[in-house]
Design a protein around this motif. Structure first.
Motif, PDB file in Angstrom:
ATOM      1  N   GLN A 299      29.222 -43.341 -22.496  1.00  0.00           N
ATOM      2  CA  GLN A 299      30.785 -43.796 -22.771  1.00  0.00           C
ATOM      3  C   GLN A 299      30.819 -44.354 -24.219  1.00  0.00           C
ATOM      4  N   PRO A 300      32.013 -44.097 -24.903  1.00  0.00           N
ATOM      5  CA  PRO A 300      31.842 -44.362 -26.563  1.00  0.00           C
ATOM      6  C   PRO A 300      31.495 -45.987 -26.636  1.00  0.00           C
ATOM      7  N   HIS A 301      31.795 -47.003 -25.841  1.00  0.00           N
ATOM      8  CA  HIS A 301      31.809 -48.286 -26.224  1.00  0.00           C
ATOM      9  C   HIS A 301      30.129 -48.438 -25.904  1.00  0.00           C
ATOM     10  N   LEU A 302      29.298 -47.525 -25.407  1.00  0.00           N
ATOM     11  CA  LEU A 302      27.750 -47.872 -25.230  1.00  0.00           C
ATOM     12  C   LEU A 302      26.917 -47.089 -25.602  1.00  0.00           C
ATOM     13  N   PHE A 303      27.305 -45.758 -26.110  1.00  0.00           N
ATOM     14  CA  PHE A 303      26.502 -44.755 -26.723  1.00  0.00           C
ATOM     15  C   PHE A 303      27.329 -43.879 -27.829  1.00  0.00           C
ATOM     16  N   ARG A 304      26.662 -43.607 -29.159  1.00  0.00           N
ATOM     17  CA  ARG A 304      27.121 -42.816 -29.829  1.00  0.00           C
ATOM     18  C   ARG A 304      25.948 -42.011 -30.687  1.00  0.00           C
ATOM     19  N   TYR A 305      26.474 -40.783 -31.228  1.00  0.00           N
ATOM     20  CA  TYR A 305      25.529 -40.179 -32.048  1.00  0.00           C
ATOM     21  C   TYR A 305      26.113 -40.327 -33.519  1.00  0.00           C
ATOM     22  N   GLY A 306      25.463 -40.727 -34.365  1.00  0.00           N
ATOM     23  CA  GLY A 306      25.802 -40.771 -35.782  1.00  0.00           C
ATOM     24  C   GLY A 306      25.461 -39.262 -36.398  1.00  0.00           C
ATOM     25  N   ALA A 307      26.418 -38.678 -36.709  1.00  0.00           N
ATOM     26  CA  ALA A 307      25.904 -37.247 -37.390  1.00  0.00           C
ATOM     27  C   ALA A 307      27.081 -36.835 -38.469  1.00  0.00           C
ATOM     28  N   SER A 308      26.545 -35.589 -39.148  1.00  0.00           N
ATOM     29  CA  SER A 308      27.590 -34.981 -40.043  1.00  0.00           C
ATOM     30  C   SER A 308      27.696 -33.567 -39.592  1.00  0.00           C
ATOM     31  N   SER A 309      26.433 -33.145 -39.211  1.00  0.00           N
ATOM     32  CA  SER A 309      26.244 -31.607 -38.833  1.00  0.00           C
ATOM     33  C   SER A 309      26.328 -31.274 -37.328  1.00  0.00           C
ATOM     34  N   LEU A 310      25.959 -32.205 -36.679  1.00  0.00           N
ATOM     35  CA  LEU A 310      25.875 -31.958 -35.267  1.00  0.00           C
ATOM     36  C   LEU A 310      27.091 -31.315 -34.561  1.00  0.00           C
ATOM     37  N   LEU A 311      28.325 -31.731 -34.871  1.00  0.00           N
ATOM     38  CA  LEU A 311      29.360 -31.217 -34.194  1.00  0.00           C
ATOM     39  C   LEU A 311      29.397 -29.669 -34.623  1.00  0.00           C
ATOM     40  N   ASN A 312      29.224 -29.266 -35.799  1.00  0.00           N
ATOM     41  CA  ASN A 312      29.528 -27.701 -35.854  1.00  0.00           C
ATOM     42  C   ASN A 312      28.409 -26.893 -34.763  1.00  0.00           C
ATOM     43  N   ASP A 313      27.428 -27.328 -34.705  1.00  0.00           N
ATOM     44  CA  ASP A 313      26.272 -26.685 -33.557  1.00  0.00           C
ATOM     45  C   ASP A 313      27.042 -26.840 -32.343  1.00  0.00           C
ATOM     46  N   VAL A 314      27.230 -27.939 -31.960  1.00  0.00           N
ATOM     47  CA  VAL A 314      27.864 -27.989 -30.405  1.00  0.00           C
ATOM     48  C   VAL A 314      29.158 -27.122 -30.148  1.00  0.00           C
ATOM     49  N   LEU A 315      29.960 -27.098 -31.266  1.00  0.00           N
ATOM     50  CA  LEU A 315      31.248 -26.302 -31.255  1.00  0.00           C
ATOM     51  C   LEU A 315      30.550 -24.676 -31.014  1.00  0.00           C
ATOM     52  N   ARG A 316      29.606 -24.529 -31.703  1.00  0.00           N
ATOM     53  CA  ARG A 316      28.892 -23.053 -31.787  1.00  0.00           C
ATOM     54  C   ARG A 316      28.744 -22.714 -30.307  1.00  0.00           C
ATOM     55  N   GLN A 317      27.836 -23.787 -29.611  1.00  0.00           N
ATOM     56  CA  GLN A 317      27.231 -23.748 -28.331  1.00  0.00           C
ATOM     57  C   GLN A 317      28.447 -23.653 -27.279  1.00  0.00           C
ATOM     58  N   ARG A 318      29.567 -24.256 -27.605  1.00  0.00           N
ATOM     59  CA  ARG A 318      30.522 -24.253 -26.738  1.00  0.00           C
ATOM     60  C   ARG A 318      31.441 -22.913 -26.727  1.00  0.00           C
ATOM     61  N   GLN A 319      31.603 -22.476 -27.888  1.00  0.00           N
ATOM     62  CA  GLN A 319      32.388 -21.172 -28.066  1.00  0.00           C
ATOM     63  C   GLN A 319      31.445 -20.063 -27.309  1.00  0.00           C
ATOM     64  N   LYS A 320      30.188 -20.174 -27.225  1.00  0.00           N
ATOM     65  CA  LYS A 320      29.133 -18.993 -26.776  1.00  0.00           C
ATOM     66  C   LYS A 320      29.494 -19.085 -25.164  1.00  0.00           C
ATOM     67  N   LEU A 321      29.435 -20.437 -24.864  1.00  0.00           N
ATOM     68  CA  LEU A 321      29.533 -20.548 -23.406  1.00  0.00           C
ATOM     69  C   LEU A 321      30.884 -20.076 -22.940  1.00  0.00           C
ATOM     70  N   ALA A 322      32.022 -20.319 -23.655  1.00  0.00           N
ATOM     71  CA  ALA A 322      33.435 -19.894 -23.262  1.00  0.00           C
ATOM     72  C   ALA A 322      33.535 -18.516 -23.300  1.00  0.00           C
ATOM     73  N   SER A 323      32.635 -17.725 -24.170  1.00  0.00           N
ATOM     74  CA  SER A 323      32.589 -16.174 -24.344  1.00  0.00           C
ATOM     75  C   SER A 323      31.889 -15.247 -23.352  1.00  0.00           C
ATOM     76  N   GLY A 324      31.090 -16.136 -22.640  1.00  0.00           N
ATOM     77  CA  GLY A 324      30.166 -15.670 -21.601  1.00  0.00           C
ATOM     78  C   GLY A 324      28.957 -14.963 -22.020  1.00  0.00           C
ATOM     79  N   HIS A 325      28.587 -15.434 -23.385  1.00  0.00           N
ATOM     80  CA  HIS A 325      27.420 -15.018 -24.025  1.00  0.00           C
ATOM     81  C   HIS A 325      26.401 -15.943 -24.233  1.00  0.00           C
ATOM     82  N   TYR A 326      26.488 -17.077 -23.583  1.00  0.00           N
ATOM     83  CA  TYR A 326      25.695 -18.216 -23.690  1.00  0.00           C
ATOM     84  C   TYR A 326      24.632 -17.877 -22.605  1.00  0.00           C
ATOM     85  N   THR A 327      23.083 -18.111 -23.004  1.00  0.00           N
ATOM     86  CA  THR A 327      22.126 -17.881 -21.954  1.00  0.00           C
ATOM     87  C   THR A 327      21.323 -19.156 -21.853  1.00  0.00           C
ATOM     88  N   GLY A 328      21.636 -20.134 -22.438  1.00  0.00           N
ATOM     89  CA  GLY A 328      21.106 -21.758 -22.186  1.00  0.00           C
ATOM     90  C   GLY A 328      19.754 -21.623 -23.149  1.00  0.00           C
TER      91      GLY A 328
END
Length: 335
Positions: A299-328
């Motif tokens: 939870q936010p008051h106990l763990f964080r990722y410090g990042a500038s580019s991580l979000l873009n890759d996570v969003l890409r994986q999220r979109q793949k999952l939503a489209s049904g093209h995600y293989t893991g």
């Protein structure tokens, strides 16, 4: 944390180290800690990094990672306009999908805090309440090479401008020279500078810059020192020094936090920062937290990722999952 809480923290530190926070007393305590088995630590981290995550948990993991990100811009060329764009991304990470969670915080230089606060508007607040915090780096980030007066003014200015969190850097030169009392006292005084006129305080993340500490034993000692001095979080890196966050170092810091909790009942946060760029890597850290300190730390008051580019890759994986093209295949092993 209020001024009363600060006094309690100071009393607890004296009790645990067996005296005042001078070099000799701190050295006796820190060098009396059990040494780190480097081979064992690396093996534990490797094992956690290959731990499987169930298919049904993929969507949860991606959303959890987003909600724990400190979205960061720390460049000399930062402008209010760039900060406003960062805030827009923080609040609406995927403009095409309103179900995407917000990040935990935006992290900027102190002079950019007013721009971040203004851009957030009603969205500014505690990420545990579904809002977005403003974190500011301070204390002559990233080097920490400044007088204490400058460091305290840097911190106080950021807090007065509306920063909810302060990311300070320790004096690595003093630490490596064994001047533990100086490092301890600086953290204590920066913590005091985080207190607002109404008695509330900005949260303090203490950056160890683990890439400059040379050994796992030093990382362990610096983690204990930062917590004893009142840090709310211990953070691996500024992101300006290589190596930055690594899984073994983060595991070691989580083990210190776990041991502190067992000893005192107090929960301290951990923030790996720098070099975490893919969802695959972020999941490894998620698993490591859950297996070391427990899922309650996710939870936010106990763990964080410090990042500038991580979000873009996570969003890409999220979109793949939503489209049904995600293989893991971009993850740790999937059941």
């Amino acid at each position: 944390m209020t001024s009363t809480d600060l006094a309690v923290t100071s009393d607890r530190a004296r009790e645990l180290i067996g005296g005042e926070s001078d070099d000799a007393t701190l050295r006796r305590f820190l060098h009396g800690l059990p040494g780190v088995d480097a081979v064992g630590l690396t093996q534990r981290a490797d094992g956690l990094g290959t731990r499987s995550i169930k298919t049904t948990s993929k969507a949860w993991a991606l959303d959890k990672i987003i909600s724990l990100i400190d979205l960061t811009t720390l460049e000399g060329a930062d402008t209010p306009g760039k900060v406003r764009s960062l805030v827009s991304k923080a609040v609406h990470p995927d403009a095409s999908d309103p179900s995407t969670p917000q990040v935990a915080a935006v992290c900027v230089y102190g002079d950019m805090v007013p721009a971040a606060v203004e851009a957030l508007g009603a969205r500014h607040g505690d990420p545990d309440d579904g809002l977005v915090s403003v974190a500011a780096v301070a204390t002559a980030f990233p080097s920490g090479r400044a007088s204490l007066a400058v460091k305290l003014a840097d911190t106080a200015d950021a807090v007065a401008a509306g920063a909810d969190e302060i990311d300070m850097v320790i004096d690595r030169g003093a630490f490596l020279a064994g001047n533990y009392g100086k490092v301890f006292d600086e953290i204590v005084q920066v913590k005091q500078a985080c207190v607002r006129p109404d008695g509330t305080a900005a949260s303090l993340k203490v950056i160890l810059e683990t890439g400059e500490l040379n050994t796992y034993d030093n990382v362990k000692r610096a983690s204990w020192l930062a917590i004893l001095a009142g840090g709310d979080f211990i953070k691996t890196s500024t992101g300006k020094v290589a190596p930055a966050a690594t899984l073994p170092v983060t595991l070691l810091m989580l083990e210190v936090v776990r041991d502190w909790h067992r000893l005192t009942g107090e929960k301290i946060g951990v923030k790996p920062a720098g070099g975490i760029r893919t969802a695959k890597d972020a999941v490894k850290y998620l698993v490591t937290v859950a297996e070391t300190t427990g899922e309650e730390w996710l939870q936010p008051h106990l763990f964080r990722y410090g990042a500038s580019s991580l979000l873009n890759d996570v969003l890409r994986q999220r979109q793949k999952l939503a489209s049904g093209h995600y293989t893991g295949t971009d993850y740790v092993t999937i059941d």
